[in-house]
Design a protein around this motif. Structure first.
Motif, mmCIF file in Angstrom:
data_model
loop_
_atom_site.group_PDB
_atom_site.id
_atom_site.type_symbol
_atom_site.label_atom_id
_atom_site.label_comp_id
_atom_site.label_asym_id
_atom_site.label_seq_id
_atom_site.Cartn_x
_atom_site.Cartn_y
_atom_site.Cartn_z
ATOM 1 N N LEU A 163 0.846 -1.199 0.000
ATOM 2 C CA LEU A 163 0.000 0.000 0.000
ATOM 3 C C LEU A 163 0.881 1.249 0.000
ATOM 4 O O LEU A 163 2.052 1.189 0.393
ATOM 5 C CB LEU A 163 -0.882 0.008 1.251
ATOM 6 C CG LEU A 163 -1.911 -1.117 1.363
ATOM 7 C CD1 LEU A 163 -2.488 -1.158 2.773
ATOM 8 C CD2 LEU A 163 -3.023 -0.924 0.334
ATOM 9 N N VAL B 245 -8.308 -5.296 3.568
ATOM 10 C CA VAL B 245 -8.814 -3.928 3.592
ATOM 11 C C VAL B 245 -10.322 -3.995 3.374
ATOM 12 O O VAL B 245 -10.782 -4.717 2.492
ATOM 13 C CB VAL B 245 -8.138 -3.094 2.485
ATOM 14 C CG1 VAL B 245 -8.736 -1.695 2.444
ATOM 15 C CG2 VAL B 245 -6.638 -3.035 2.720
ATOM 16 N N ILE C 102 -10.056 0.690 -0.402
ATOM 17 C CA ILE C 102 -8.672 0.507 -0.830
ATOM 18 C C ILE C 102 -8.016 1.847 -1.186
ATOM 19 O O ILE C 102 -6.835 2.062 -0.937
ATOM 20 C CB ILE C 102 -8.598 -0.527 -1.989
ATOM 21 C CG1 ILE C 102 -7.145 -0.854 -2.335
ATOM 22 C CG2 ILE C 102 -9.375 -0.077 -3.213
ATOM 23 C CD1 ILE C 102 -6.490 -1.738 -1.316
ATOM 24 N N SER D 50 -6.619 3.593 1.943
ATOM 25 C CA SER D 50 -5.816 2.752 2.832
ATOM 26 C C SER D 50 -4.321 2.979 2.634
ATOM 27 O O SER D 50 -3.840 3.057 1.507
ATOM 28 C CB SER D 50 -6.141 1.276 2.587
ATOM 29 O OG SER D 50 -7.464 1.019 2.984
#
Lengths: 511, 511
Positions: A316, A412, A417, A420
């Motif tokens: 991420l 998630v 998403i 995040s």
């Protein structure tokens, strides 16, 4: 056939090898009276880092006491081959002469020749020698072990096959035993783990295939999912073979260990089944199962990742938050709900306050609050968050995950998403980087918060603390202590049993 | 191969076939998403005496809800052959048409032909028919069942072999399956119980031997020691055969049932092992294990008696005590020890007071007191008493045991056989004749006591009552209520949460 009980040796993984004297005494006295041939009471070991209790070192002082309680039994202690060099054997074993009858060496199949070297010296010292070969569910016809196994013939009295992962099937075991018997004439033994509830079936298969030493522990107490239960083996042999067993004595000692089990919770469960079925090590699973904030789900997900050789499946963007001075961190305790109205008032009075949800448990209390909100997503918190907010209303806030790679995998909440992020690292602490409180505190540090207020870290009443809860309390206290150094104010605003630097009241701010 | 999950049907033995909707909904939704083929949700039954919950009767109302939650699954309900006559089938089954797909008939091997008669009619109604043959661990080559089994060919879609006692071994099962296959071509199934932790091994053997329907329950929830765990079977098949399984969904529902298990405590233990290894029925064991005052020991002893065909092994003289007016009955609560000094003062002030120890837990408090003392010996109290008094000092008092024959067997502390008596009957109550409180109250009635004072019946804090504790509370309240009719005074003298007619204070008598 001989029965070897290793309750304290293998069960010590749960108690750090400490057992109180008022359990040890009846345990060894009972062993003396049951049809158990060998009692393996612990390890001998050179000094290790970290705390290990008395049955890990088994000092002479202890061996003398045990010898008195079980005078007619063969007493065994175990050495870990990987922690034991040849030149240490004198200091480790000479003091045991006359007190201990048998030394067992635990060894990985690929390091078998090291065990042989140790066994030579140990036998010269006059001990019986057993070699315990671990990880047998990873063996097959082509394993190199079977080329070297016969070297044990001259130096060992027994070779035991250890199903360390709890993943062997009766057919595979039958094959392994017959492969062993093809190359060695030494008596064989079997040590089963119960991840797939096959310890008993594997043991019966081992006996049928000619194994002569069977390991078991009272109530199955042993690393991870635990072992074949001694009481099960004895009950079976009493019913089928007429083995004389004092069920009064057996019942009493089983009851004692069942009580201990309520605290420590050994035995199989879904995560141990997954690790067993896929021959994955139990060590991680045992750590994870003992942590309350890892759900069954997230552990199983992590194991599926391990099985596929993935450390994690999602990288991420790194969290780089806008700064703010005042932060509240919300834990999962019931006090948040109890004081919900006052909390909302406190937060809404100052729109600059940022809310960090260490747990999603109390997220619903902050629904509709306009302050900026962060959700720490560890373990099962993502799914918990999903269940708080319906898909239609959506979640307004930012999700923060532990640093990559995440052992426990990445989950998630759906639709989040884009909101995040992950932490680059957890810099304020060297431990517990993937606890949700650590993630929340690190987020507050990144925000360069000056004042940090904690809500809903209620703790537990002291008298009824389970081992798991005690671990969590110690861990959080450590994290609070380390993180507090970064803030001018660090205060709990709801009643807490944790050691938090300042304890204030929510109500003094909204009077 | 088909997987049949019967969590609610077999697990209902623990919950009286009630499951809350907030468990039922996720359970059936999860079944719909897992690779489970058949969901057996409960029984259908004509009205029975006693309380049985909604999944025992499975009314149409319920079946409609389940059908909506699991639209694509084969839904099954079970009938008990012994409770079901041919002329009841219309009223039992016609309302289920279109909602339920399969009816399974549970039948003892000797009554197999009755199941055939039921199966004929059930199949005509358009249902699939399964016949579950119980108690298979008592079958062998000569069993009459194998002469009639082929009659199932025309009327049944499956015959499942049920290891009701949890006592079958993989070899015996292999033999039974092959005997079945020799006389019938109907698909076979297997339903394993886990007394000897062989449910999984037996299931794998059943699959290898060609069984096509495998029963399992989430967390093994089921009568007595419970069943093969659905999550274990799915995990194994996912790892070994690549069966697609949603571990997130599986993990969530397992966690829900694990919570329920903390309350009800299914799973094997030493008494279930003994009953399994000796093919004894689980019903008694399940009752005994749920009663706190039966120790593991005394249950195992009772099972050993059953195995030898003995109801009890010792007939004692009947108690014919000298009469007295004032009695105290001492329970096992901690309040007795807390108020020990005051209690001794109270008792010693009046040498005519007789002390009846319902439990031996607090016997030490009365050491050296000169008043006459009776000890009620039920379950493990005899051994407890032995551990309170050393052999040297001896025990001065009379032991009272429940009426002969005692299901749980007879254990009299060593050296006390001359001072031991049994009750002729427990006349004041129709239930719980072998509870230690019933024995104590009956003794007070025999003494023709006028004033009865209770000490140490503390009860439990309401909020944390386990199922076992609640049962004990209900039972004692019932006994107190029935016995009180026989006395002018019937009062607790220490704080109590029980419903005892009068609540007074010990301290008002020694002011």
């Amino acid at each position: 056939m001989q029965i070897l009980d290793c309750t304290f040796r293998d069960g010590g993984y749960y108690t750090q090898w400490d057992f109180p004297d008022d359990l040890a005494k009846p345990y060894f006295e009972t062993m003396e009276r049951l049809p158990v041939d060998i009692v393996e009471l612990g390890y001998r070991s050179r000094p290790q880092k970290g705390y290990y209790g008395q049955y890990f070192y088994s000092p002479v002082l202890l061996l003398r006491k045990v010898r008195e309680l079980a005078p007619t039994k063969t007493l065994a202690v175990m050495l870990n081959e990987k922690d034991c060099s040849l030149n240490e054997l004198d200091s480790l074993l000479d003091p045991c002469r006359g007190l201990v009858d048998m030394i067992r060496i635990a060894v990985a199949p690929v390091r078998f020749s090291n065990a042989i070297a140790l066994a030579e010296i140990i036998r010269e010292k006059g001990f019986k020698v057993g070699i315990n070969i671990m990880y047998i569910s990873s063996l097959n016809e082509n394993s190199a072990l079977f080329d070297t196994l016969s070297k044990g013939d001259d130096v060992a009295d027994a070779i035991s096959l250890v199903d360390s992962y709890g993943g062997v099937s009766p057919e595979q075991l039958k094959l392994i035993v017959s492969l062993c018997k093809g190359v060695t004439s030494i008596p064989l033994g079997f040590h089963g783990h119960n991840n797939l509830e096959l310890a008993m079936a594997n043991t019966l298969t081992a006996i049928d295939s000619g194994c002569e030493i069977i390991d078991a522990t009272i109530t199955g107490m042993g690393r991870g999912a635990g072992n074949l239960r001694t009481e099960l083996l004895l009950t079976y042999l009493a019913a089928k073979n007429g083995l004389e067993t004092d069920f009064d004595k057996l019942g009493n000692i089983v009851a004692r260990f069942e009580k201990l089990k309520e605290d420590y919770g050994w035995g199989t469960n879904l995560p141990y089944m997954v690790s067993g079925a896929n021959s994955l090590p139990q060590k991680d699973v045992m750590d994870w199962v003992s942590k309350r904030y890892y759900s069954v789900n997230s552990i199983v997900r992590a194991l599926q990742n391990q099985k596929r050789g993935e450390k994690d499946n999602l990288k991420l963007p790194v969290l780089q938050p806008a700064l703010c001075e005042k932060v509240i961190i919300v834990g999962g305790g019931p006090s948040v709900n109890e004081h919900a109205e006052a909390i909302r008032l406190f937060v809404e009075k100052d729109p600059e306050i940022v809310v960090i949800h260490a747990s999603a448990k109390n997220a619903a209390v902050f629904k509709g609050v306009n302050n900026k909100q962060y959700y720490c997503i560890v373990g099962n918190e993502g799914q918990r968050l999903e269940s708080v907010f319906s898909a239609a209303e959506g979640i307004d806030g930012i999700c923060v995950l532990p640093p990559y790679p995440r052992k426990m995998g990445t989950f998630v909440p759906s639709g989040l998403i884009e909101q995040s992020f992950e932490l680059e690292d957890v810099s304020f602490s060297t431990k517990y980087a993937d606890s949700h409180t650590a993630v929340a505190l690190q987020t507050a540090i990144l925000l360069k918060a000056v004042e940090v207020f904690l809500l809903g870290y209620d703790g537990y009443p002291n008298q009824s603390l389970s081992v798991k809860e005690q671990d969590l309390v110690n861990e959080n206290n450590y994290l609070f202590n380390e993180a507090a150094k970064h803030f001018s104010t660090f205060a709990a605003l709801t009643a807490t049993r944790y050691e938090i630097r300042e304890q204030l009241s929510l109500y003094q701010y909204i009077i």
